[in-house]
Design a protein around this motif. Structure first.
Motif, mmCIF file in Angstrom:
data_model
loop_
_atom_site.group_PDB
_atom_site.id
_atom_site.type_symbol
_atom_site.label_atom_id
_atom_site.label_comp_id
_atom_site.label_asym_id
_atom_site.label_seq_id
_atom_site.Cartn_x
_atom_site.Cartn_y
_atom_site.Cartn_z
ATOM 1 N N ASP A 9 -76.309 -26.780 82.966
ATOM 2 C CA ASP A 9 -75.500 -25.846 83.753
ATOM 3 C C ASP A 9 -74.045 -26.257 83.628
ATOM 4 O O ASP A 9 -73.721 -27.327 83.099
ATOM 5 C CB ASP A 9 -75.953 -25.882 85.219
ATOM 6 C CG ASP A 9 -75.480 -24.667 86.024
ATOM 7 O OD1 ASP A 9 -74.788 -23.801 85.443
ATOM 8 O OD2 ASP A 9 -75.798 -24.594 87.219
ATOM 9 N N TYR A 10 -73.152 -25.419 84.122
ATOM 10 C CA TYR A 10 -71.732 -25.769 84.141
ATOM 11 C C TYR A 10 -71.089 -25.196 85.392
ATOM 12 O O TYR A 10 -71.597 -24.266 86.016
ATOM 13 C CB TYR A 10 -71.023 -25.245 82.889
ATOM 14 C CG TYR A 10 -70.869 -23.751 82.840
ATOM 15 C CD1 TYR A 10 -69.774 -23.112 83.435
ATOM 16 C CD2 TYR A 10 -71.826 -22.965 82.203
ATOM 17 C CE1 TYR A 10 -69.638 -21.730 83.399
ATOM 18 C CE2 TYR A 10 -71.700 -21.579 82.162
ATOM 19 C CZ TYR A 10 -70.605 -20.977 82.755
ATOM 20 O OH TYR A 10 -70.492 -19.615 82.732
ATOM 21 N N ILE A 11 -69.974 -25.809 85.763
ATOM 22 C CA ILE A 11 -69.175 -25.309 86.872
ATOM 23 C C ILE A 11 -67.713 -25.428 86.455
ATOM 24 O O ILE A 11 -67.328 -26.396 85.783
ATOM 25 C CB ILE A 11 -69.470 -26.086 88.176
ATOM 26 C CG1 ILE A 11 -68.853 -25.384 89.379
ATOM 27 C CG2 ILE A 11 -69.026 -27.527 88.081
ATOM 28 C CD1 ILE A 11 -69.354 -25.917 90.718
ATOM 29 N N THR A 12 -66.898 -24.438 86.798
ATOM 30 C CA THR A 12 -65.517 -24.368 86.336
ATOM 31 C C THR A 12 -64.556 -24.798 87.443
ATOM 32 O O THR A 12 -64.701 -24.402 88.594
ATOM 33 C CB THR A 12 -65.177 -22.926 85.900
ATOM 34 O OG1 THR A 12 -66.094 -22.531 84.871
ATOM 35 C CG2 THR A 12 -63.762 -22.841 85.359
ATOM 36 N N LYS A 13 -63.603 -25.642 87.089
ATOM 37 C CA LYS A 13 -62.553 -26.049 88.028
ATOM 38 C C LYS A 13 -61.590 -24.891 88.268
ATOM 39 O O LYS A 13 -61.274 -24.162 87.323
ATOM 40 C CB LYS A 13 -61.764 -27.237 87.467
ATOM 41 C CG LYS A 13 -62.528 -28.536 87.396
ATOM 42 C CD LYS A 13 -61.594 -29.628 86.885
ATOM 43 C CE LYS A 13 -62.299 -30.970 86.788
ATOM 44 N NZ LYS A 13 -61.394 -32.026 86.284
ATOM 45 N N PRO A 14 -61.066 -24.770 89.480
ATOM 46 C CA PRO A 14 -61.462 -25.495 90.708
ATOM 47 C C PRO A 14 -62.754 -24.914 91.272
ATOM 48 O O PRO A 14 -63.042 -23.733 91.077
ATOM 49 C CB PRO A 14 -60.282 -25.234 91.645
ATOM 50 C CG PRO A 14 -59.759 -23.903 91.218
ATOM 51 C CD PRO A 14 -59.963 -23.828 89.728
ATOM 52 N N PHE A 15 -63.528 -25.721 91.955
ATOM 53 C CA PHE A 15 -64.790 -25.254 92.513
ATOM 54 C C PHE A 15 -64.919 -25.728 93.961
ATOM 55 O O PHE A 15 -64.268 -26.685 94.384
ATOM 56 C CB PHE A 15 -65.984 -25.754 91.696
ATOM 57 C CG PHE A 15 -65.987 -27.241 91.464
ATOM 58 C CD1 PHE A 15 -66.444 -28.126 92.437
ATOM 59 C CD2 PHE A 15 -65.547 -27.771 90.256
ATOM 60 C CE1 PHE A 15 -66.453 -29.487 92.227
ATOM 61 C CE2 PHE A 15 -65.539 -29.141 90.033
ATOM 62 C CZ PHE A 15 -65.993 -29.997 91.023
ATOM 63 N N HIS A 16 -65.775 -25.050 94.708
ATOM 64 C CA HIS A 16 -66.074 -25.458 96.078
ATOM 65 C C HIS A 16 -67.166 -26.519 96.043
ATOM 66 O O HIS A 16 -68.142 -26.403 95.289
ATOM 67 C CB HIS A 16 -66.535 -24.257 96.909
ATOM 68 C CG HIS A 16 -65.466 -23.237 97.146
ATOM 69 N ND1 HIS A 16 -64.408 -23.455 97.999
ATOM 70 C CD2 HIS A 16 -65.296 -21.994 96.636
ATOM 71 C CE1 HIS A 16 -63.630 -22.387 98.014
ATOM 72 N NE2 HIS A 16 -64.143 -21.486 97.189
ATOM 73 N N LEU A 70 -80.633 -27.788 90.138
ATOM 74 C CA LEU A 70 -80.920 -28.517 88.903
ATOM 75 C C LEU A 70 -81.985 -29.585 89.130
ATOM 76 O O LEU A 70 -82.891 -29.765 88.307
ATOM 77 C CB LEU A 70 -79.624 -29.141 88.385
ATOM 78 C CG LEU A 70 -79.661 -29.912 87.067
ATOM 79 C CD1 LEU A 70 -80.342 -29.113 85.970
ATOM 80 C CD2 LEU A 70 -78.242 -30.295 86.653
ATOM 81 N N ALA A 71 -81.896 -30.279 90.260
ATOM 82 C CA ALA A 71 -82.900 -31.302 90.576
ATOM 83 C C ALA A 71 -84.283 -30.682 90.735
ATOM 84 O O ALA A 71 -85.286 -31.246 90.283
ATOM 85 C CB ALA A 71 -82.501 -32.046 91.857
ATOM 86 N N ARG A 72 -84.350 -29.525 91.387
ATOM 87 C CA ARG A 72 -85.654 -28.841 91.552
ATOM 88 C C ARG A 72 -86.240 -28.486 90.191
ATOM 89 O O ARG A 72 -87.437 -28.659 89.964
ATOM 90 C CB ARG A 72 -85.486 -27.585 92.406
ATOM 91 C CG ARG A 72 -85.275 -27.854 93.881
ATOM 92 C CD ARG A 72 -85.498 -26.596 94.705
ATOM 93 N NE ARG A 72 -84.531 -25.543 94.380
ATOM 94 C CZ ARG A 72 -83.365 -25.392 94.997
ATOM 95 N NH1 ARG A 72 -83.008 -26.219 95.963
ATOM 96 N NH2 ARG A 72 -82.561 -24.409 94.668
ATOM 97 N N ARG A 73 -85.411 -27.972 89.298
ATOM 98 C CA ARG A 73 -85.909 -27.565 87.978
ATOM 99 C C ARG A 73 -86.335 -28.775 87.153
ATOM 100 O O ARG A 73 -87.365 -28.748 86.480
ATOM 101 C CB ARG A 73 -84.833 -26.775 87.216
ATOM 102 C CG ARG A 73 -84.435 -25.467 87.845
ATOM 103 C CD ARG A 73 -83.764 -24.543 86.846
ATOM 104 N NE ARG A 73 -82.639 -25.142 86.144
ATOM 105 C CZ ARG A 73 -81.377 -25.102 86.565
ATOM 106 N NH1 ARG A 73 -81.081 -24.529 87.723
ATOM 107 N NH2 ARG A 73 -80.414 -25.652 85.852
ATOM 108 N N ARG A 74 -85.549 -29.821 87.209
ATOM 109 C CA ARG A 74 -85.779 -30.981 86.359
ATOM 110 C C ARG A 74 -86.888 -31.896 86.860
ATOM 111 O O ARG A 74 -87.664 -32.446 86.080
ATOM 112 C CB ARG A 74 -84.486 -31.790 86.232
ATOM 113 C CG ARG A 74 -83.542 -31.302 85.153
ATOM 114 C CD ARG A 74 -84.024 -31.795 83.820
ATOM 115 N NE ARG A 74 -83.158 -31.376 82.737
ATOM 116 C CZ ARG A 74 -83.283 -31.829 81.499
ATOM 117 N NH1 ARG A 74 -84.235 -32.690 81.202
ATOM 118 N NH2 ARG A 74 -82.486 -31.396 80.547
#
Length: 225
Positions: free
Chosen positions: A97-104, A115-119
Motif C-alpha cells: 500500500d502507499y500513503i501520500t504526504k501530507p497525511f492524517h 494491512l496487518a489484518r490482510r498479512r
C-alpha cells in the motif's frame, strides 16, 4: 505488533510513534538508508513504513532487502505528491500500500491495521485457535468465551505465539518482538519465563488447555500437539 518506521523527518517520526504506541504498536525507527539497512538485516518486523526519499540511498533499493529478510512484513510506502513513478515502481516491486504526504495520522493508523489484518490475520479482526479467541482491534483475549485479564506484554506475547503457532520461537525473538530491538543486548531473557507462566495460569483458570510448550535449549512452541 512491531513496526519499523523508515523516515528521515524526525518530527514526523516522533508524531507517528506518539500516535501509534497507545494503539498497541511497538515502533522502531531508522532515519537514513544505512540505518534502515542495518535494522532490516538484523531484526524482523510485522509492518514496515518506508519513505522512498532517504539520506544515503534510494528507498526503492530497500524493498529488495525487505523481500529477502522480512518476507512476511507488510510494506507501506510513504511518498511525496510528485513521486507517482516511484510509487508505482514500489508497488510493482511488492509494496502492499502507499500513503501520500501530507497525511492524517488516523488514516495511517487505519492503513496499518488493514494491512496487518490482510498479512497476519487472514483479513479478520479475530484470530481463533480452538477455545482461544483474540480480537486484534480491542486487544482482548477470550478463553471459552471468558475474557482474560492480561497485561499489555502478555497480550503481545500470546498474539505472537498464536500467529506463529507450531513454530519454535526463541526467547530472544519474543523479547525483540515485544520489548524492541535494543532488548537483544540484555544479559539474559529469564523475565520471559515469568510472563509465559502468567499466561499459562490465566488460560488454565478459564479451563483452557496449555498450548505453550518448552522446547529444551531452544525456546517455546505454541501447539495443540
Amino acid at each position: 505488533m512491531k513496526i519499523l518506521i523508515i523516515e528521515d523527518e524526525k518530527e514526523l517520526v516522533g508524531a507517528i510513534k506518539k500516535f501509534l504506541e497507545p494503539e498497541g504498536f511497538l515502533c522502531e525507527t531508522a532515519v537514513s538508508f544505512p540505518e534502515a539497512e542495518d535494522s532490516l538485516s538484523s531484526y524482523n518486523y510485522d509492518i514496515i513504513i518506508l519513505d522512498l526519499t532517504l539520506p544515503g540511498g534510494n528507498g526503492l533499493d530497500l524493498i529488495k532487502l525487505i523481500k529477502e529478510m522480512n518476507r512476511k512484513a507488510g510494506l507501506l510506502i510513504v511518498s511525496a505528491k510528485n513521486s507517482l513513478d516511484d510509487k508505482i515502481k514500489g508497488l510493482d516491486m511488492g509494496a502492499d500500500d502507499y500513503i501520500t504526504k501530507p497525511f492524517h495520522l488516523a488514516e495511517l493508523n487505519s492503513r496499518i491495521k488493514s494491512l496487518a489484518r490482510r498479512r497476519h490475520f487472514e483479513g479478520s479482526t479475530e484470530l481463533i485457535f480452538n477455545e482461544i479467541k483474540i480480537n486484534t482491534d480491542s486487544n482482548e483475549v477470550f478463553v471459552n468465551e471468558k475474557i482474560l485479564d492480561l497485561t499489555k506484554k502478555e497480550f503481545e506475547i500470546l498474539l505472537y505465539f498464536v500467529v506463529n503457532r507450531n513454530k519454535v520461537i526463541t526467547r530472544e525473538s519474543i523479547a525483540e518482538h515485544v520489548w524492541g530491538d535494543n532488548i537483544s543486548y540484555a544479559d539474559n531473557f529469564d523475565f520471559i519465563y515469568s510472563h509465559i507462566k502468567n499466561i499459562r495460569r490465566k488460560i488454565e483458570i478459564n479451563n483452557g488447555r496449555n498450548y505453550l510448550h518448552n522446547i529444551y535449549g531452544l525456546g517455546y512452541k505454541f501447539s495443540d500437539k
